[in-house]
Design a protein around this motif. Sequence first.
Motif, mmCIF file in Angstrom:
data_model
loop_
_atom_site.group_PDB
_atom_site.id
_atom_site.type_symbol
_atom_site.label_atom_id
_atom_site.label_comp_id
_atom_site.label_asym_id
_atom_site.label_seq_id
_atom_site.Cartn_x
_atom_site.Cartn_y
_atom_site.Cartn_z
ATOM 1 N N UNK A 80 0.654 -1.161 0.079
ATOM 2 C CA UNK A 80 0.031 0.092 -0.137
ATOM 3 C C UNK A 80 0.848 1.262 0.016
ATOM 4 N N UNK A 81 1.856 1.460 0.652
ATOM 5 C CA UNK A 81 2.861 2.381 0.750
ATOM 6 C C UNK A 81 3.413 2.523 -0.679
ATOM 7 N N UNK A 82 3.908 1.455 -1.439
ATOM 8 C CA UNK A 82 4.428 1.720 -2.697
ATOM 9 C C UNK A 82 3.385 2.104 -3.654
ATOM 10 N N UNK A 83 2.115 1.718 -3.705
ATOM 11 C CA UNK A 83 1.094 2.334 -4.427
ATOM 12 C C UNK A 83 0.919 3.774 -4.198
ATOM 13 N N UNK A 84 1.171 4.318 -3.058
ATOM 14 C CA UNK A 84 0.749 5.727 -2.601
ATOM 15 C C UNK A 84 1.856 6.415 -3.412
ATOM 16 N N UNK A 85 3.211 5.884 -3.657
ATOM 17 C CA UNK A 85 4.255 6.584 -4.309
ATOM 18 C C UNK A 85 4.169 6.451 -5.629
ATOM 19 N N UNK A 86 3.158 5.895 -6.496
ATOM 20 C CA UNK A 86 3.096 5.715 -7.785
ATOM 21 C C UNK A 86 2.994 7.030 -8.433
ATOM 22 N N UNK A 87 2.441 7.992 -8.057
ATOM 23 C CA UNK A 87 2.165 9.383 -9.043
ATOM 24 C C UNK A 87 3.566 9.703 -9.292
ATOM 25 N N UNK A 88 4.571 9.776 -8.197
ATOM 26 C CA UNK A 88 6.028 10.280 -8.554
ATOM 27 C C UNK A 88 6.578 9.670 -9.842
ATOM 28 N N UNK A 89 6.158 8.261 -10.165
ATOM 29 C CA UNK A 89 7.038 7.748 -11.359
ATOM 30 C C UNK A 89 5.874 7.448 -12.211
ATOM 31 N N UNK A 90 4.819 8.256 -12.307
ATOM 32 C CA UNK A 90 3.929 8.030 -13.404
ATOM 33 C C UNK A 90 3.871 9.118 -14.458
ATOM 34 N N UNK A 91 3.739 9.081 -15.551
ATOM 35 C CA UNK A 91 3.719 10.313 -16.532
ATOM 36 C C UNK A 91 2.690 11.405 -16.100
ATOM 37 N N UNK A 92 2.884 12.530 -16.135
ATOM 38 C CA UNK A 92 1.941 13.505 -15.523
ATOM 39 C C UNK A 92 1.770 13.568 -14.285
ATOM 40 N N UNK A 93 2.115 12.709 -13.465
ATOM 41 C CA UNK A 93 1.593 12.595 -12.161
ATOM 42 C C UNK A 93 0.357 12.809 -11.519
ATOM 43 N N UNK A 94 -0.497 11.765 -12.139
ATOM 44 C CA UNK A 94 -1.810 11.730 -11.760
ATOM 45 C C UNK A 94 -1.910 11.326 -10.436
ATOM 46 N N UNK A 95 -3.152 11.365 -9.718
ATOM 47 C CA UNK A 95 -3.423 10.743 -8.463
ATOM 48 C C UNK A 95 -3.513 9.041 -8.559
ATOM 49 N N UNK A 96 -3.495 8.584 -7.475
ATOM 50 C CA UNK A 96 -3.556 7.104 -7.553
ATOM 51 C C UNK A 96 -4.842 6.653 -8.067
ATOM 52 N N UNK A 97 -5.912 7.341 -7.616
ATOM 53 C CA UNK A 97 -7.259 6.836 -8.187
ATOM 54 C C UNK A 97 -7.452 6.985 -9.808
ATOM 55 N N UNK A 98 -6.624 7.984 -10.467
ATOM 56 C CA UNK A 98 -6.539 7.768 -11.907
ATOM 57 C C UNK A 98 -5.796 6.893 -12.492
ATOM 58 N N UNK A 99 -4.615 6.590 -11.539
ATOM 59 C CA UNK A 99 -3.631 5.579 -12.276
ATOM 60 C C UNK A 99 -4.408 4.088 -12.058
ATOM 61 N N UNK A 100 -4.959 3.696 -11.180
ATOM 62 C CA UNK A 100 -5.710 2.376 -11.019
ATOM 63 C C UNK A 100 -7.028 2.848 -10.672
ATOM 64 N N UNK A 101 -7.910 2.353 -11.863
ATOM 65 C CA UNK A 101 -9.385 2.643 -11.973
ATOM 66 C C UNK A 101 -9.905 1.527 -11.497
ATOM 67 N N UNK A 102 -11.007 1.725 -10.562
ATOM 68 C CA UNK A 102 -11.837 0.766 -9.869
ATOM 69 C C UNK A 102 -12.686 -0.056 -11.127
#
Length: 483
Positions: A454-476
Motif C-alpha cells: 500500500x505504501x508503494x502504491x501511494x508513491x506511484x504518482x511520483x513515477x507516473x507520466x503527468x503525475x496523476x493521483x492514484x485513483x486515476x492510475x488504478x481505476x476501480x
Amino acid sequence: MMEGAKPGRTLLSARWVIGHQGGRHVVHENGVVVIEGTGVLHVGTDFDGAVARRIDYGEAVISPGFIDLDALSDLDTTILGFDNGPAWQKGRVWPESYVNRGPYEMYTPEELAFQKRHAFAQLIRNGITTALPIASLFYRAWGETVAEFEAAAAAAEDLGLRVYLGPAYRTGGQVTDEAGNIRAVFDEARGLEGLAEAADFARRVDGIAGGRIRAMFAPDRIETCTGTLLQRTAEIATEMGAPVRLHCSQSPVELHLVREQHGCAPIEWLSRIGALRDTWLLPHGTQATDAEFDLIAEAQATLVHCPLVAARHGGMLKSFPKARARGINIGLGTDTHPADMILNMQIGMMTARLAEGVSAVRSEDMFDAATLGGAQALDRADLGRLSPGAKADIAVIDLRHCLQTPDPVQTLMTAASGRDMRDVWIDGRQVMADGVIPGVDAAADAARAQAQFDGLIAKYPDRTAGHPPVCEIFTPSYKRVTP
C-alpha cells in the motif's frame, strides 16, 4: 520435529509417488520414498529396510519439488497492470520528470529484506524447492544491492530453500515523455560497477549453506543492457560455471528498442555478440521468431516459460510444442503473484492448446518442464526427480479435496492448486508440515506485506507520466460507494 535433517531414515508413503527411472518420470501407485540424510535412498512400492520414522500421506502425490527459474522475490507490481494500461501511463515506465529529479529507492533496506524472506516462504508453500529470484527494478533507484542479497541468503538458509542468488544489474533503463514516446537511457559505468559487485557476491556465496545456495548472474532485461555488459557477464559466468538469466523477447517495446539500438531482433543480437551460451536462461520468448528459436536451440540455452504472467496480459508462447520439437530445453518460472507452480502449469497447458490444438501438449510435458527442464537448465542431475542419489527435495500435494482422475499428474492439471500443498522437504529437511513453516507467522507477514505494498502504491504518482493521483492510475472495477 522439523529442526533439520534427521539421523537415520524417513519413509514417506502415499497413494501416488512420482519417481524417476531410465531418464523419465514414472508413477508408483501406493508408493514409498525413503530419505537418508540429504538424499533419496529408495523409491518404489515397498521397502524392506529399517527406518527411524514413517509418514503416511494417504490420498496425496509425493512429487519432486518444483524448480522455479524466474521466482518472484518481491511484492508483485505486475498485478497492478491487470486492468490498468497502457504501461507507460501507469507507472511502469519512468517519466522524464522523475528521472530528472532523481530516481530513489521506494522501499527501505529493512522492507527489501523482509520481502525476500516473505517471498521465499511463499515459494515453499507452493512446493517450489529450487528458486532463482526475480524482482522488478521499476521501483528501485537503479539495480538490486548486495546488502539485500546478503539478507536473502540468510533467509534462504534459515527457511531451508534451495536458491541461486545474484543481484540484478543493468546499464540502462526506459524513459517516457507525456505522449508515450519511450526511449532508452544508459549509464554503462554504473552498470559495469553493478556487475563487479555481483561477481564479488557470487564468489562469496557460491556453495554456502551446505551447497543449497549457489550463485547466478541476473542482467535485468536485454533492452537495458549494453553489449559490453552482457559479454563480460558471459565471460565471468562461464568461468564460474554459473547460470545467467536475461529477460528477452517479451514485449513490443523491447523489440522496438533493441532493433533501434542494434538493427536486429533481441536473441539475434545476443547471438551476434557471442553472449548466448548453454548456461543462459531466457524468459519469456513470447515475441521470439522462428529464427530466434533456432538460435536458442543451437546454443543449447534454456527457454524459461512463464505462462501465467504472460496470459494475464494477453500473451502466450508460440509455441511450447514447437519449441520442444526444435530441441529447446524449456523450464518454468512463476514470475508473478501467486507463486503457484501448479496454476502456472495449468495455464501453460491451456495456452499451448489454444496456440496449437488439444493434442499439441500433454500433462506430463508441462510437469517435465517444472521439474526436469529446470534441472537441465542448472546442470543438476540430482534435482527435479525422485530417484536414488537425487536430493531429497519433495513436494507433497494433498488430493483429499480434489476430484481425482485415474492419473495423478492429470489430476494436478485439472483439479489441484498450490493451496493443496501439504508438506515440503528440501535437502532431506522437512521445511513445511501441514502447511506450517517453522518460524513464519503467515498472518502477520501477510499484513506486513500488504502495508508495504500500500505504501508503494501511494508513491506511484511520483513515477507516473503527468503525475496523476492514484485513483486515476488504478481505476476501480465498479463505482466506489462511500458513506
